[in-house]
Design a protein around this motif. Structure first.
Motif, mmCIF file in Angstrom:
data_model
loop_
_atom_site.group_PDB
_atom_site.id
_atom_site.type_symbol
_atom_site.label_atom_id
_atom_site.label_comp_id
_atom_site.label_asym_id
_atom_site.label_seq_id
_atom_site.Cartn_x
_atom_site.Cartn_y
_atom_site.Cartn_z
ATOM 1 N N ALA A 20 80.560 -9.785 11.577
ATOM 2 C CA ALA A 20 79.303 -10.071 11.636
ATOM 3 C C ALA A 20 78.757 -10.314 12.774
ATOM 4 O O ALA A 20 79.317 -10.709 13.801
ATOM 5 N N GLU A 21 77.384 -9.945 13.011
ATOM 6 C CA GLU A 21 76.682 -9.849 14.256
ATOM 7 C C GLU A 21 75.308 -10.099 13.942
ATOM 8 O O GLU A 21 74.804 -9.789 12.991
ATOM 9 N N ILE A 22 74.526 -10.524 15.157
ATOM 10 C CA ILE A 22 73.117 -10.794 15.054
ATOM 11 C C ILE A 22 72.560 -9.535 14.985
ATOM 12 O O ILE A 22 72.861 -8.398 15.916
ATOM 13 N N ARG A 23 71.484 -9.140 13.939
ATOM 14 C CA ARG A 23 70.743 -8.023 13.797
ATOM 15 C C ARG A 23 69.255 -8.131 14.058
ATOM 16 O O ARG A 23 68.340 -7.313 14.269
ATOM 17 N N GLN A 24 68.654 -9.476 13.577
ATOM 18 C CA GLN A 24 67.440 -9.733 13.834
ATOM 19 C C GLN A 24 67.319 -10.951 14.630
ATOM 20 O O GLN A 24 68.361 -11.974 14.681
ATOM 21 N N PRO A 25 66.283 -11.359 15.427
ATOM 22 C CA PRO A 25 66.158 -12.549 16.127
ATOM 23 C C PRO A 25 66.047 -13.809 15.295
ATOM 24 O O PRO A 25 66.305 -14.986 15.879
ATOM 25 N N THR A 26 66.132 -13.610 13.901
ATOM 26 C CA THR A 26 65.960 -15.130 13.344
ATOM 27 C C THR A 26 67.409 -15.131 12.603
ATOM 28 O O THR A 26 67.741 -16.232 11.778
ATOM 29 N N ASP A 27 68.524 -14.416 13.066
ATOM 30 C CA ASP A 27 69.778 -14.527 12.569
ATOM 31 C C ASP A 27 70.800 -15.597 13.123
ATOM 32 O O ASP A 27 70.286 -15.873 14.382
ATOM 33 N N ALA A 28 71.890 -15.814 12.718
ATOM 34 C CA ALA A 28 72.787 -16.787 13.414
ATOM 35 C C ALA A 28 74.164 -16.132 12.966
ATOM 36 O O ALA A 28 74.031 -15.613 11.560
ATOM 37 N N VAL A 29 75.073 -16.331 13.329
ATOM 38 C CA VAL A 29 76.487 -16.070 13.157
ATOM 39 C C VAL A 29 77.311 -17.200 12.829
ATOM 40 O O VAL A 29 77.385 -17.915 13.878
ATOM 41 N N VAL A 30 77.685 -17.548 11.873
ATOM 42 C CA VAL A 30 78.790 -18.586 11.301
ATOM 43 C C VAL A 30 79.978 -18.342 11.172
ATOM 44 O O VAL A 30 80.229 -17.296 10.286
ATOM 45 N N ARG A 31 81.005 -18.747 11.904
ATOM 46 C CA ARG A 31 82.464 -18.776 11.756
ATOM 47 C C ARG A 31 82.755 -19.631 10.507
ATOM 48 O O ARG A 31 82.784 -20.765 10.565
ATOM 49 N N VAL A 32 83.186 -19.162 9.489
ATOM 50 C CA VAL A 32 83.504 -20.200 8.240
ATOM 51 C C VAL A 32 84.664 -20.754 8.500
ATOM 52 O O VAL A 32 85.667 -20.406 8.709
ATOM 53 N N LEU A 33 84.534 -21.892 8.236
ATOM 54 C CA LEU A 33 85.588 -22.964 7.888
ATOM 55 C C LEU A 33 86.151 -23.168 6.691
ATOM 56 O O LEU A 33 87.483 -23.349 6.278
ATOM 57 N N ARG A 34 85.392 -23.246 5.650
ATOM 58 C CA ARG A 34 85.668 -23.450 4.254
ATOM 59 C C ARG A 34 84.497 -22.702 3.456
ATOM 60 O O ARG A 34 83.270 -22.724 3.671
ATOM 61 N N SER A 35 85.031 -21.997 2.417
ATOM 62 C CA SER A 35 84.083 -21.444 1.215
ATOM 63 C C SER A 35 84.690 -21.867 0.004
ATOM 64 O O SER A 35 85.966 -22.469 0.030
ATOM 65 N N CYS A 36 84.339 -21.257 -1.152
ATOM 66 C CA CYS A 36 84.850 -21.589 -2.146
ATOM 67 C C CYS A 36 84.422 -20.304 -3.341
ATOM 68 O O CYS A 36 83.772 -19.720 -3.128
ATOM 69 N N ILE A 37 85.048 -20.362 -4.560
ATOM 70 C CA ILE A 37 84.728 -19.782 -5.750
ATOM 71 C C ILE A 37 84.024 -20.552 -6.656
ATOM 72 O O ILE A 37 84.364 -21.412 -6.866
ATOM 73 N N THR A 334 91.133 -17.761 -15.904
ATOM 74 C CA THR A 334 92.118 -18.375 -16.945
ATOM 75 C C THR A 334 92.066 -19.705 -17.048
ATOM 76 O O THR A 334 92.826 -20.352 -17.942
ATOM 77 N N ARG A 335 91.112 -20.494 -16.476
ATOM 78 C CA ARG A 335 90.955 -21.970 -16.651
ATOM 79 C C ARG A 335 92.312 -22.626 -16.186
ATOM 80 O O ARG A 335 92.742 -23.905 -16.857
ATOM 81 N N THR A 336 93.056 -21.955 -15.476
ATOM 82 C CA THR A 336 94.307 -23.051 -14.844
ATOM 83 C C THR A 336 93.865 -23.709 -13.608
ATOM 84 O O THR A 336 94.686 -24.502 -13.038
ATOM 85 N N SER A 337 92.618 -23.402 -13.098
ATOM 86 C CA SER A 337 92.000 -24.079 -11.916
ATOM 87 C C SER A 337 90.567 -24.403 -12.361
ATOM 88 O O SER A 337 89.902 -23.543 -12.830
ATOM 89 N N LEU A 338 90.075 -25.701 -11.832
ATOM 90 C CA LEU A 338 88.779 -25.943 -11.993
ATOM 91 C C LEU A 338 87.778 -25.366 -10.878
ATOM 92 O O LEU A 338 86.979 -24.631 -11.331
ATOM 93 N N LYS A 339 88.226 -25.395 -9.527
ATOM 94 C CA LYS A 339 87.318 -24.924 -8.722
ATOM 95 C C LYS A 339 88.275 -24.740 -7.501
ATOM 96 O O LYS A 339 89.142 -25.653 -6.839
ATOM 97 N N ILE A 340 88.194 -23.377 -6.763
ATOM 98 C CA ILE A 340 89.050 -23.134 -5.747
ATOM 99 C C ILE A 340 88.427 -23.231 -4.462
ATOM 100 O O ILE A 340 87.399 -22.757 -4.194
ATOM 101 N N LEU A 341 89.075 -24.091 -3.464
ATOM 102 C CA LEU A 341 88.461 -24.088 -2.018
ATOM 103 C C LEU A 341 89.420 -23.043 -1.185
ATOM 104 O O LEU A 341 90.550 -22.965 -1.287
ATOM 105 N N LEU A 342 88.552 -22.338 -0.267
ATOM 106 C CA LEU A 342 89.142 -21.328 0.472
ATOM 107 C C LEU A 342 89.151 -21.752 1.803
ATOM 108 O O LEU A 342 87.890 -22.182 2.239
ATOM 109 N N HIS A 343 90.276 -21.323 2.625
ATOM 110 C CA HIS A 343 89.980 -21.454 4.240
ATOM 111 C C HIS A 343 90.328 -20.124 4.609
ATOM 112 O O HIS A 343 91.301 -19.440 4.331
ATOM 113 N N PRO A 344 90.063 -19.938 6.153
ATOM 114 C CA PRO A 344 90.366 -18.641 6.877
ATOM 115 C C PRO A 344 91.822 -18.415 6.859
ATOM 116 O O PRO A 344 92.785 -19.564 6.909
#
Length: 344
Positions: A20-37, A334-344
């Motif tokens: 990920a990199e800056i392409r426009q002057p209105t951009d930012a790059v964020v290093r992800v700590l947590r995401s999810c499905i 398969t509904r064996t999990s409600l919501k998955i939390l992801l980390h790097p």
């Protein structure tokens, strides 16, 4: 860097992609700590045609600002931020009306050349209007609940707000997924008098009770409709929050809403038409809802999380490293999990 790509139904992979990199002057790059499905990620996961070129996926993330464009104000490198599930400038006429999902300069994660949220980093367009700073450390125990501000909790809140939920309101919530449970929590936060949760998975409805549900209706179809009407003396509830997105759920909502009541839908619609015929007309039913402008609600909901009054992060029942994202998709589908939390 590593990121998640969808190649077709059931084919999700974590691969190397350009940093990920800056392409426009209105951009930012964020290093992800947590995401999810998200539950809405499961629709393309179940149906997308196979392709030789995968597409980026994921729209819920929080992380640390690593770089900022020249035109981005109000942010600095090192800030911990959360991103709503659509980006926006937060200044156009629609944004000023609280409809950041209709921003003239906004868009969706993972579309075109925009990064998806399930990766090690994300280029954020319109960063100044999109990102919200979080006053916590990178290792805060609040990160799961703060991550829900990107989508699932504001979506449940939007559903309740559009339905006019408040003190003395009776509510039926249809769906015991993460959005449905968030709608229960939102309804309780807004002061609902009674909250009936229609769901049949006990591990999920137990969270619903913790979040504020007063009654659980596991039955479906005619049996479920009859049960709700029995619980309400035959009248139905003032508000019905439809959090599934299927035609059967909408039809159930129209059957259990009280005369003069409101059906609010936020389940991503997997149907083409709604049966708003004579019956709903004669009952003076209001039909509303839609995609949630999460950015409009984040500052409103944030203090309750920071001060420990609510814990919407309870919807995450499993945490996986980014490398195991395909396992997470399978578990949720398969509904064996409600919501998955992801980390790097």
């Amino acid at each position: 860097m590593r990121a998640t790509l969808l190649y077709g139904a059931g084919d999700i992979r974590v691969e190397d992609v350009p940093d990920a990199e800056i392409r426009q002057p209105t951009d930012a790059v964020v290093r992800v700590l947590r995401s999810c499905i998200c539950g809405s990620d499961l629709w393309p996961y179940a149906s997308q045609p196979a392709s030789e070129r995968g597409r980026r996926i994921g729209h819920e993330f929080l992380g640390v600002v690593e770089d900022i464009g020249a035109d981005v104000g109000g942010l600095a490198r090192g800030d911990l931020v959360v991103a709503p599930f659509m980006f926006s400038d937060n200044s156009c006429e629609f944004c000023r009306e609280g409809l950041q999902t209709s921003c003239r300069h906004g868009g969706m994660w993972g579309v075109g050349d925009v990064d998806g949220g399930q990766g090690e980093a994300v280029r954020v367009p319109q960063a100044q209007g999109t990102l919200v700073r979080l006053p916590v450390a990178e290792d805060s125990a609040l990160l799961p609940s703060l991550l829900t501000l990107s989508d699932v909790f504001p979506t449940g809140h939007h559903c309740a707000v559009k339905a006019g939920v408040g003190p003395r309101t009776t509510v039926t919530v249809i769906g015991d997924g993460a959005v449905g449970l968030s709608a229960v929590l939102a309804a309780r936060r807004l002061g609902a008098e009674r909250i009936i949760l229609m769901g049949r998975h006990k591990d999920r409805t137990d969270i619903g009770i913790e979040f504020g549900a007063t009654d659980i209706v596991p039955e479906r179809g005619e049996e479920g409709i009859a049960k709700v009407r029995e619980l309400t003396g035959g009248r139905g509830t003032h508000a019905v929050l439809e959090c599934v997105g299927l035609e059967d759920a909408v039809n159930t909502a129209l059957r259990v809403v009280r005369a003069g009541g409101v059906v609010s839908r936020v389940g991503a619609p997997q149907y083409g038409r709604v049966a708003l015929g004579t019956a709903s007309f004669l009952k003076n039913i209001t039909f509303t809802g839609g995609v949630a402008p999460a950015r409009a609600y984040i500052e409103t909901l944030l203090p309750d999380i920071l001060e420990g009054r609510i814990t919407p992060g309870r919807v995450f029942d499993r945490t996986l490293p980014l490398s195991q994202t395909p396992t997470g998709y399978e578990a949720m589908s398969t509904r064996t999990s409600l919501k998955i939390l992801l980390h790097p």
